[in-house]
Design a protein around this motif. Structure first.
Motif, short mmCIF file in Angstrom:
data_model
loop_
_atom_site.label_atom_id
_atom_site.label_comp_id
_atom_site.label_asym_id
_atom_site.label_seq_id
_atom_site.Cartn_x
_atom_site.Cartn_y
_atom_site.Cartn_z
N GLY A 57 -11.58 -30.90 -85.13
CA GLY A 57 -11.39 -31.76 -83.96
C GLY A 57 -12.03 -33.12 -84.15
N LYS A 58 -13.18 -33.15 -84.82
CA LYS A 58 -13.89 -34.42 -85.04
C LYS A 58 -13.14 -35.31 -86.02
N GLN A 59 -12.26 -34.70 -86.82
CA GLN A 59 -11.51 -35.49 -87.81
C GLN A 59 -10.15 -35.92 -87.27
N ASN A 93 -15.25 -36.14 -76.40
CA ASN A 93 -15.73 -35.68 -77.72
C ASN A 93 -16.27 -36.82 -78.56
N CYS A 94 -16.86 -36.45 -79.70
CA CYS A 94 -17.64 -37.42 -80.44
C CYS A 94 -17.61 -37.08 -81.94
N PRO A 95 -17.36 -38.07 -82.77
CA PRO A 95 -17.33 -37.79 -84.22
C PRO A 95 -18.70 -37.54 -84.83
N LEU A 96 -19.77 -37.93 -84.14
CA LEU A 96 -21.10 -37.57 -84.63
C LEU A 96 -21.24 -36.05 -84.47
N ASP A 97 -22.27 -35.46 -85.07
CA ASP A 97 -22.33 -34.00 -85.05
C ASP A 97 -23.77 -33.52 -84.87
N CYS A 98 -24.30 -33.71 -83.66
CA CYS A 98 -25.68 -33.29 -83.39
C CYS A 98 -25.69 -31.78 -83.22
N THR A 99 -26.68 -31.14 -83.81
CA THR A 99 -26.73 -29.67 -83.77
C THR A 99 -26.80 -29.16 -82.33
N TYR A 100 -27.52 -29.90 -81.48
CA TYR A 100 -27.77 -29.45 -80.10
C TYR A 100 -26.68 -29.87 -79.13
N CYS A 101 -25.62 -30.53 -79.61
CA CYS A 101 -24.65 -31.17 -78.69
C CYS A 101 -24.01 -30.14 -77.75
N ILE A 102 -24.16 -30.39 -76.48
CA ILE A 102 -23.66 -29.49 -75.45
C ILE A 102 -22.13 -29.44 -75.44
N LEU A 103 -21.50 -30.52 -75.95
CA LEU A 103 -20.03 -30.57 -75.92
C LEU A 103 -19.41 -29.46 -76.76
N GLN A 104 -20.17 -28.94 -77.71
CA GLN A 104 -19.65 -27.85 -78.56
C GLN A 104 -19.28 -26.64 -77.71
N LEU A 144 -19.52 -37.34 -71.96
CA LEU A 144 -18.61 -36.45 -72.68
C LEU A 144 -18.27 -37.01 -74.06
N GLY A 145 -19.13 -37.86 -74.56
CA GLY A 145 -18.94 -38.49 -75.86
C GLY A 145 -19.89 -39.68 -75.93
N ASP A 146 -19.89 -40.39 -77.04
CA ASP A 146 -20.76 -41.55 -77.20
C ASP A 146 -19.99 -42.78 -76.69
N SER A 147 -20.67 -43.64 -75.90
CA SER A 147 -19.97 -44.78 -75.27
C SER A 147 -19.40 -45.79 -76.25
N THR A 176 -25.41 -44.80 -76.13
CA THR A 176 -24.95 -44.62 -77.50
C THR A 176 -26.08 -44.20 -78.44
N LYS A 177 -25.66 -43.69 -79.60
CA LYS A 177 -26.62 -43.52 -80.71
C LYS A 177 -26.20 -44.46 -81.85
N THR A 178 -25.19 -45.28 -81.65
CA THR A 178 -24.62 -46.05 -82.75
C THR A 178 -25.13 -47.49 -82.78
S1 SF4 Z 1 -21.91 -36.61 -77.82
FE1 SF4 Z 1 -24.05 -37.18 -78.16
S2 SF4 Z 1 -25.10 -35.27 -78.62
FE2 SF4 Z 1 -22.89 -34.90 -78.91
S3 SF4 Z 1 -22.50 -35.29 -81.09
FE3 SF4 Z 1 -22.11 -37.19 -79.99
S4 SF4 Z 1 -24.02 -38.33 -80.08
FE4 SF4 Z 1 -24.49 -36.20 -80.60
#
Ligand code: SF4
Length: 368
Positions: A57-59, A93-104, A144-147, A176-178
């Motif tokens: 999905g991230k791809q 959704n978000c192409p980054l992949d944080c282990t703790y991401c609640i969106l999973q 629900l994703g990164d802005s 954001t984290k970007t």
């Molecule tokens: S939505 Fe946030 S927590 Fe989830 S993968 Fe993206 S940056 Fe990480």
């Protein structure tokens, strides 16, 4: 993500082909295979049945329309104090992949999804704001994703900043984290617009936030945005315990205070690791080497796993210590914490979410 994100494949819902935003995205991704589909829901179901739907999905980018409401109250957890925040669901959704991401665990749709019916968004937003015109509203994307992670494909931030800079009773936040800030730097700043970064210790950022820029890069981006004239904010969330966490978090707070003027920080939120039980299995399966599950976690009032309250209080008290005198100038609040934690750490116990909202909007209200 140091390099801008591009999907490996794009699917376009047939009815969304002729929207200006679709055309813009396709122009910028002309090297990527595209397929027109009859029904987005069928595609989402097909992906759900694949072996690793989250990774695939991230791809993959899905271009479609939001059929429901764009603006919703932030779904704070029952039994804890919220902050009366509203969220705008433009992209999912978000192409980054944080282990703790609640969106999973939170979304049924694993694809990176862009909703292109922006006219409906602005129409709904006008109605929403006219209903709330008599008080200050805090609203943002980034739940629900990164802005900003898709901003080089969509220019979403440009449109958002243009719309919200005219709204005098709205505090609008991008999270954001970007370092994808080109559009933000091109847009004129306003006192009512806040650009926020999610921060963590360097070690957690490196080990648990896959694909995200380093903490130093995020702070550099925040510095540029501050120099452009914006106010910024920081979310230390989730704060995670590990051997050496005190030094790790003291260091990132120190870097933040060195790089950013305290008067330019609109707010800081603190939240410790918490997640619904089904996410545990997802983390174990997708990230067997992750260490976030090592510490003991208990079930909270809302059923989510979190640290035992005395441990959470210890984490937060340390943050107050790290912030030192700066805490006098910066509104600090908790995301999903009990009144008791507020009282023990910040010496105040809001009666409810409206009081938290007033506390966070006050500096803005005073300066108008
Ligand atoms: S939505 Fe946030 S927590 Fe989830 S993968 Fe993206 S940056 Fe990480």
């Amino acid at each position: 993500m140091s390099n801008p994100y591009f999907p490996k494949q794009i699917f376009i819902d047939k009815k969304s082909l002729h929207f200006p935003l679709t055309e813009k995205i396709l122009e910028r991704t002309s090297h990527i295979p595209t397929e027109i589909i009859e029904n987005a829901q069928d595609l989402i179901s097909d992906f759900g049945a694949k072996r690793d739907p989250l990774l695939l999905g991230k791809q993959t980018l899905l271009i479609t329309q939001q059929r429901g409401v764009f603006v919703k109250p932030c779904p704070c957890t029952p039994g804890y104090i919220g902050c009366n925040y509203f969220i705008i669901n433009t992209d999912l959704n978000c192409p980054l992949d944080c282990t703790y991401c609640i969106l999973q665990n939170y979304l049924d749709n694993p694809l990176i999804t862009v909703h292109v019916n922006t006219e409906n968004l602005w129409h709904q937003m006008d109605l929403f704001l006219s209903r709330h015109r008599h008080h200050i509203i805090r609203i943002g994307t980034g739940e629900l994703g990164d802005s900003l992670v898709l901003d080089h494909l969509t220019d979403r931030s440009k449109e958002m900043l243009g719309y919200f800079k005219e709204k005098k009773n709205v505090l609008f936040e991008l999270k954001t984290k970007t370092t994808n800030i080109a559009n933000v730097l091109e847009s004129p700043p306003s006192e009512t617009i806040i650009i926020a970064w999610s921060l963590n210790s360097a070690r957690i950022a490196q080990e648990e936030e896959r694909g995200a820029p380093s903490v130093a890069e995020r702070l550099e981006a925040a510095h540029s945005v501050m120099k452009r004239g914006y106010r910024v904010a920081f979310h230390f969330d989730p704060i995670i315990r590990y051997p050496g966490w005190e030094e790790g978090y003291a260091e990132v707070v120190d870097q933040m205070l060195t790089k950013i003027e305290t008067q330019k920080i609109a707010w800081i939120s603190l939240g410790s690791l918490r997640f619904p039980p089904p996410l545990k299995e997802v983390i174990l399966k997708r990230f067997p080497q992750s260490r976030i599950l090592y510490e003991e976690l208990i079930r909270g009032k809302d059923g989510k796993f979190r640290y035992f309250k005395p441990l959470r209080i210890e984490l937060y008290r340390n943050f107050v210590k790290f912030l030192g005198k700066a805490i006098r100038d910066i509104p600090v609040y908790f995301c999903m914490e009990s009144g008791d934690v507020w009282k023990k750490v910040l010496k105040k116990e809001p009666k409810g979410k409206e009081e938290v909202e007033t506390y966070l909007s006050l500096p803005f209200g005073d300066s108008r």
